[in-house]
Design a protein around this motif. Structure first.
Motif, PDB file in Angstrom:
ATOM      1  N   PHE A 158       0.873  -1.034  -0.041  1.00 17.45           N
ATOM      2  CA  PHE A 158      -0.076   0.014  -0.004  1.00 17.45           C
ATOM      3  C   PHE A 158       0.932   1.259   0.002  1.00 17.45           C
ATOM      4  O   PHE A 158       0.650   2.034  -0.626  1.00 17.45           O
ATOM      5  CB  PHE A 158      -1.043  -0.070   1.233  1.00 17.45           C
ATOM      6  N   ARG A 159       1.880   1.396   0.842  1.00 16.65           N
ATOM      7  CA  ARG A 159       2.792   2.598   1.111  1.00 16.65           C
ATOM      8  C   ARG A 159       3.660   2.785  -0.326  1.00 16.65           C
ATOM      9  O   ARG A 159       3.690   4.018  -0.710  1.00 16.65           O
ATOM     10  CB  ARG A 159       3.796   2.337   2.123  1.00 16.65           C
ATOM     11  N   SER A 160       3.954   1.667  -0.869  1.00 17.40           N
ATOM     12  CA  SER A 160       4.375   1.896  -2.463  1.00 17.40           C
ATOM     13  C   SER A 160       3.463   2.451  -3.485  1.00 17.40           C
ATOM     14  O   SER A 160       3.756   3.676  -3.967  1.00 17.40           O
ATOM     15  CB  SER A 160       4.901   0.543  -2.802  1.00 17.40           C
ATOM     16  N   ARG A 161       2.401   2.112  -3.360  1.00 17.56           N
ATOM     17  CA  ARG A 161       1.271   2.861  -4.129  1.00 17.56           C
ATOM     18  C   ARG A 161       0.964   4.194  -3.917  1.00 17.56           C
ATOM     19  O   ARG A 161       0.771   5.009  -4.690  1.00 17.56           O
ATOM     20  CB  ARG A 161      -0.133   1.993  -4.011  1.00 17.56           C
ATOM     21  N   GLU A 162       0.944   4.451  -2.541  1.00 18.62           N
ATOM     22  CA  GLU A 162       0.706   5.758  -2.016  1.00 18.62           C
ATOM     23  C   GLU A 162       1.898   6.707  -2.351  1.00 18.62           C
ATOM     24  O   GLU A 162       1.448   7.796  -2.797  1.00 18.62           O
ATOM     25  CB  GLU A 162       0.809   5.750  -0.477  1.00 18.62           C
ATOM     26  N   THR A 163       3.020   6.279  -2.249  1.00 16.12           N
ATOM     27  CA  THR A 163       4.205   7.106  -2.725  1.00 16.12           C
ATOM     28  C   THR A 163       4.067   7.617  -4.381  1.00 16.12           C
ATOM     29  O   THR A 163       4.304   8.733  -4.520  1.00 16.12           O
ATOM     30  CB  THR A 163       5.498   6.523  -2.434  1.00 16.12           C
ATOM     31  N   ILE A 164       3.774   6.661  -5.107  1.00 14.26           N
ATOM     32  CA  ILE A 164       3.595   6.690  -6.576  1.00 14.26           C
ATOM     33  C   ILE A 164       2.491   7.830  -6.865  1.00 14.26           C
ATOM     34  O   ILE A 164       2.674   8.887  -7.417  1.00 14.26           O
ATOM     35  CB  ILE A 164       3.389   5.620  -7.314  1.00 14.26           C
ATOM     36  N   VAL A 165       1.418   7.469  -6.336  1.00 15.75           N
ATOM     37  CA  VAL A 165       0.261   8.532  -6.350  1.00 15.75           C
ATOM     38  C   VAL A 165       0.578   9.916  -5.678  1.00 15.75           C
ATOM     39  O   VAL A 165       0.213  11.143  -6.432  1.00 15.75           O
ATOM     40  CB  VAL A 165      -1.029   8.043  -5.584  1.00 15.75           C
ATOM     41  N   LEU A 166       1.201  10.204  -4.643  1.00 15.97           N
ATOM     42  CA  LEU A 166       1.593  11.428  -4.109  1.00 15.97           C
ATOM     43  C   LEU A 166       2.341  12.145  -4.804  1.00 15.97           C
ATOM     44  O   LEU A 166       2.281  13.347  -4.901  1.00 15.97           O
ATOM     45  CB  LEU A 166       2.157  11.161  -2.694  1.00 15.97           C
ATOM     46  N   ASP A 167       3.368  11.436  -5.437  1.00 12.84           N
ATOM     47  CA  ASP A 167       4.424  12.195  -6.232  1.00 12.84           C
ATOM     48  C   ASP A 167       3.646  12.905  -7.351  1.00 12.84           C
ATOM     49  O   ASP A 167       3.707  13.723  -7.806  1.00 12.84           O
ATOM     50  CB  ASP A 167       5.464  10.924  -6.983  1.00 12.84           C
ATOM     51  N   GLY A 193      -0.999   7.812   7.275  1.00 17.04           N
ATOM     52  CA  GLY A 193       0.266   7.177   7.295  1.00 17.04           C
ATOM     53  C   GLY A 193       1.518   7.616   6.298  1.00 17.04           C
ATOM     54  O   GLY A 193       2.253   7.070   6.208  1.00 17.04           O
ATOM     55  N   VAL A 194       0.626   8.597   5.554  1.00 12.34           N
ATOM     56  CA  VAL A 194       1.768   9.030   4.247  1.00 12.34           C
ATOM     57  C   VAL A 194       3.063   9.390   4.931  1.00 12.34           C
ATOM     58  O   VAL A 194       4.015   9.358   4.348  1.00 12.34           O
ATOM     59  CB  VAL A 194       0.912  10.297   3.657  1.00 12.34           C
ATOM     60  N   VAL A 195       2.957  10.042   5.969  1.00 10.14           N
ATOM     61  CA  VAL A 195       4.381  10.838   6.738  1.00 10.14           C
ATOM     62  C   VAL A 195       5.405   9.567   7.023  1.00 10.14           C
ATOM     63  O   VAL A 195       6.482   9.854   7.357  1.00 10.14           O
ATOM     64  CB  VAL A 195       4.192  11.527   7.877  1.00 10.14           C
ATOM     65  N   THR A 196       5.033   8.336   7.049  1.00  8.38           N
ATOM     66  CA  THR A 196       6.109   7.405   7.396  1.00  8.38           C
ATOM     67  C   THR A 196       7.067   7.092   6.284  1.00  8.38           C
ATOM     68  O   THR A 196       8.135   6.485   6.502  1.00  8.38           O
ATOM     69  CB  THR A 196       5.188   5.884   7.501  1.00  8.38           C
ATOM     70  N   GLN A 197       6.797   7.319   5.135  1.00 10.32           N
ATOM     71  CA  GLN A 197       7.713   7.073   3.930  1.00 10.32           C
ATOM     72  C   GLN A 197       8.492   8.436   3.893  1.00 10.32           C
ATOM     73  O   GLN A 197       7.845   9.661   3.469  1.00 10.32           O
ATOM     74  CB  GLN A 197       6.983   6.812   2.607  1.00 10.32           C
ATOM     75  N   PRO A 198       9.869   8.650   3.634  1.00 12.48           N
ATOM     76  CA  PRO A 198      10.869   9.560   3.670  1.00 12.48           C
ATOM     77  C   PRO A 198      10.538  10.465   2.284  1.00 12.48           C
ATOM     78  O   PRO A 198      10.378  11.574   2.258  1.00 12.48           O
ATOM     79  CB  PRO A 198      11.969   9.325   3.465  1.00 12.48           C
ATOM     80  N   ALA A 199      10.224   9.805   1.423  1.00 10.58           N
ATOM     81  CA  ALA A 199      10.113  10.233  -0.156  1.00 10.58           C
ATOM     82  C   ALA A 199       8.671  11.179  -0.074  1.00 10.58           C
ATOM     83  O   ALA A 199       8.752  12.313  -0.483  1.00 10.58           O
ATOM     84  CB  ALA A 199      10.171   9.253  -1.113  1.00 10.58           C
ATOM     85  N   ASN A 200       7.571  10.530   0.881  1.00 12.18           N
ATOM     86  CA  ASN A 200       6.546  11.223   0.877  1.00 12.18           C
ATOM     87  C   ASN A 200       6.794  12.636   1.652  1.00 12.18           C
ATOM     88  O   ASN A 200       6.078  13.732   1.200  1.00 12.18           O
ATOM     89  CB  ASN A 200       5.349  10.478   1.545  1.00 12.18           C
ATOM     90  N   ARG A 201       7.255  12.543   2.552  1.00 10.87           N
ATOM     91  CA  ARG A 201       7.784  13.781   3.481  1.00 10.87           C
ATOM     92  C   ARG A 201       8.407  14.873   2.597  1.00 10.87           C
ATOM     93  O   ARG A 201       7.789  16.143   2.587  1.00 10.87           O
ATOM     94  CB  ARG A 201       8.494  13.394   4.768  1.00 10.87           C
ATOM     95  N   SER A 202       9.354  14.384   1.709  1.00  8.82           N
ATOM     96  CA  SER A 202       9.978  15.404   0.892  1.00  8.82           C
ATOM     97  C   SER A 202       8.976  15.958  -0.198  1.00  8.82           C
ATOM     98  O   SER A 202       9.070  17.084  -0.362  1.00  8.82           O
ATOM     99  CB  SER A 202      11.147  14.387   0.007  1.00  8.82           C
ATOM    100  N   TYR A 203       8.071  15.102  -0.842  1.00  3.74           N
ATOM    101  CA  TYR A 203       7.204  15.705  -1.796  1.00  3.74           C
ATOM    102  C   TYR A 203       6.438  16.766  -1.057  1.00  3.74           C
ATOM    103  O   TYR A 203       6.003  17.885  -1.732  1.00  3.74           O
ATOM    104  CB  TYR A 203       6.397  14.450  -2.264  1.00  3.74           C
TER     105      TYR A 203
END
Length: 180
Positions: free
Chosen positions: A64-73, A88-98
């Motif tokens: 799920f988190r992998s899909r979420e990062t793609i969509v968020l980007d 939980g979007v903030v749990t991934q460093p890439a998401n926080r950066s975006y």
């Protein structure tokens, strides 16, 4: 008709725990600004044709988190947007950066008691399908609160006021801070 001063505002991203009111507040904020509103969880479901509980069941949280990062980007690359994110979007460093570099991030801080009131009947929240949802919410907030605070440009407490009032408060804070 939205004010011209809103034209210079960057995207606004709402972060916070489940039950914080990100979607409800975000809809009101988008309406005031005359902008598109999107919810990243709804967008993931729309793009995959599957519900979030189903994705969690079949792919686990990692999938799920992998899909979420793609969509968020993709979503954070757009303009004139108000976006409600998953808890939980903030749990991934890439998401926080975006989030932090592509717009103004507002953390809707919500006490666990209020989260519990707002989510206790919702079967569409895989992380709460446990024996003790209150303890799960406390554990998640303990882990995620520092991440929400790190990514946020502004923090708004949601235990005061209705969604429409919170949207107005967010707008006042952003405009007065010069975050645009």
């Amino acid at each position: 008709m939205p004010s011209k001063e809103f034209d210079t505002l960057p995207n606004i991203y709402l972060v916070g725990p489940m039950g914080a009111g990100k979607t409800t507040v975000g809809r009101h904020l988008a309406e005031v600004l005359g902008r598109e509103f999107l919810d990243s969880d709804h967008e993931i479901e729309r793009r995959t044709g599957a519900t979030i509980p189903w994705i969690f069941e079949k792919e686990g949280e990692i999938g799920f988190r992998s899909r979420e990062t793609i969509v968020l980007d993709d979503l954070t690359s757009r303009r004139d947007l108000v976006l409600a994110t998953g808890g939980g979007v903030v749990t991934q460093p890439a998401n926080r950066s975006y989030l932090k570099t592509r717009g103004v991030v507002v953390y809707l801080y919500t006490p666990v008691e209020l989260q519990l009131q707002r989510t206790y009947r919702d079967k569409n929240r895989p992380l709460l399908q446990v024996e003790n949802p209150e303890q799960r919410l406390r554990d998640l907030l303990k882990l995620r609160d520092p991440l929400y605070r790190d990514v946020a440009h502004h923090i708004i407490e949601t235990n005061q006021g209705a969604a429409r009032e919170l949207a107005q408060q967010i707008l006042r804070v952003i405009l007065s801070s010069g975050s645009h």
